[in-house]
Design a protein around this motif. Sequence first.
Motif, PDB file in Angstrom:
ATOM      1  N   HIS A 180       0.760  -1.283   0.231  1.00 51.22           N
ATOM      2  CA  HIS A 180      -0.038  -0.036  -0.075  1.00 51.22           C
ATOM      3  C   HIS A 180       1.607   1.491  -0.318  1.00 51.22           C
ATOM      4  N   GLY A 195       0.486   3.590  -2.665  1.00 58.18           N
ATOM      5  CA  GLY A 195      -0.238   5.084  -2.339  1.00 58.18           C
ATOM      6  C   GLY A 195      -2.280   4.905  -2.818  1.00 58.18           C
ATOM      7  N   ASN A 196      -2.442   3.665  -2.642  1.00 58.30           N
ATOM      8  CA  ASN A 196      -3.916   3.447  -2.432  1.00 58.30           C
ATOM      9  C   ASN A 196      -4.374   3.230  -1.517  1.00 58.30           C
ATOM     10  N   CYS A 230      -5.070   8.884  -2.227  1.00 56.37           N
ATOM     11  CA  CYS A 230      -5.030   7.496  -0.606  1.00 56.37           C
ATOM     12  C   CYS A 230      -6.142   7.724  -0.219  1.00 56.37           C
ATOM     13  N   ASP A 271      -8.552   7.199   2.560  1.00 53.86           N
ATOM     14  CA  ASP A 271      -8.196   7.120   4.712  1.00 53.86           C
ATOM     15  C   ASP A 271      -9.651   7.004   5.317  1.00 53.86           C
TER      16      ASP A 271
END
Length: 386
Positions: A82, A86-87, A203, A205
Amino acid sequence: MVGFEYAKKSDNASNKNNVLSDAAVINLDHGDPTVFEEYWGKMGDRCTVEIKGWDLMSYFSDANNVCWFMEPGLEDAIRGLHAAVGNAATDERYIVVGTGSTQLCQAAVHALSSIRGSHPVSVLAAAPYYSTYVEETTYLRSEMYKWEGDARSFDKEGPYIELVTSPNNPDGTIREAVVNKPDGKVIYDFAYYWPHYTPITYCPDHDIMLFTFSKISGHAGSRIGWALVKDKEVAKKMVEYIMVNSIGVGKESQMRAAKILNVLTETCRSETESFFEYGREKMKTRWEKLREVVKQSDHIFTLPKYPEAFCNFSGKLMETYPAFAWVGCKEENDLGSLLMKQKVLTRAGNRCGSDKKHVRVSMLCRDDVFSLFLHRLASLATDSLL
């Protein structure tokens, strides 16, 4: 199950001698990701895992971890991948590993509904939605939660759980929550938020995010998925559900997944062996061929259009190449039944909260199956039934 004739004949990438019969029934209802076999065949023994007879005998992996059956190596591999792609944000997250994201979705629905004040908690998703959500939330006939259907028509008061798949299964669109009421919780399913399917534009969250090994690399048989969870109590309740359901997750599968995820991380920036570059080109080629058949059908069939976006991972503009094609028919026809007459099994749109004019078609099959599908779709365009 109908349509598995070819799969039984050719069960691995090394079997080169099987020929798919022109008369064979092809099953594009399921999303069995055999499309990536060629890449992993070229990797040779790089992903081989050796397990000795005395290894991995305990139920426990790390008794001090909230997810006590998760192998430390798998957790490190998940966080590392990850970070490279950067996902998804993984800092200050609890990782819960499950037997695919299907089990994790059930665990998350159970966990969230068990801490709500009243029952049953409404569960919903915006149509067209992943049809298995209906089965997951109705099969056990739980008194804790209840499937309510399309999120866009949801008007009830009280607690609810919204399932958001982005990119969406079945139509490949980027999704956000629809209801947005104070008493709701959202589970984000990011099974396809990887750079071979779609641009990585931000990204995520979110409180609960689900991922699955099968749709990243194609290793569906390992049955590994994971959830990134902010709230410790929710993570603990998810682990409790999995403990009761299956007493954890097989360590052999975890070790294999960790090995392959590490290889993905090592190669994702490589110009010569990047899996994500390979996968993107594979999906792009298939979508170009499918769009050409649809174009030549004299607009009998329809496909969604996806905008280009800048991908933070690749550093360039990219199109979306979903794992499933949401194929429509402009006439008032039952497209699934018409395709079945051509010996092509698909998932009917009404199972996804839509209509029978649409079907979900897997883009993840082997090359010969996909070629035969294109041929049969083109043939259907000239059928008198249309």
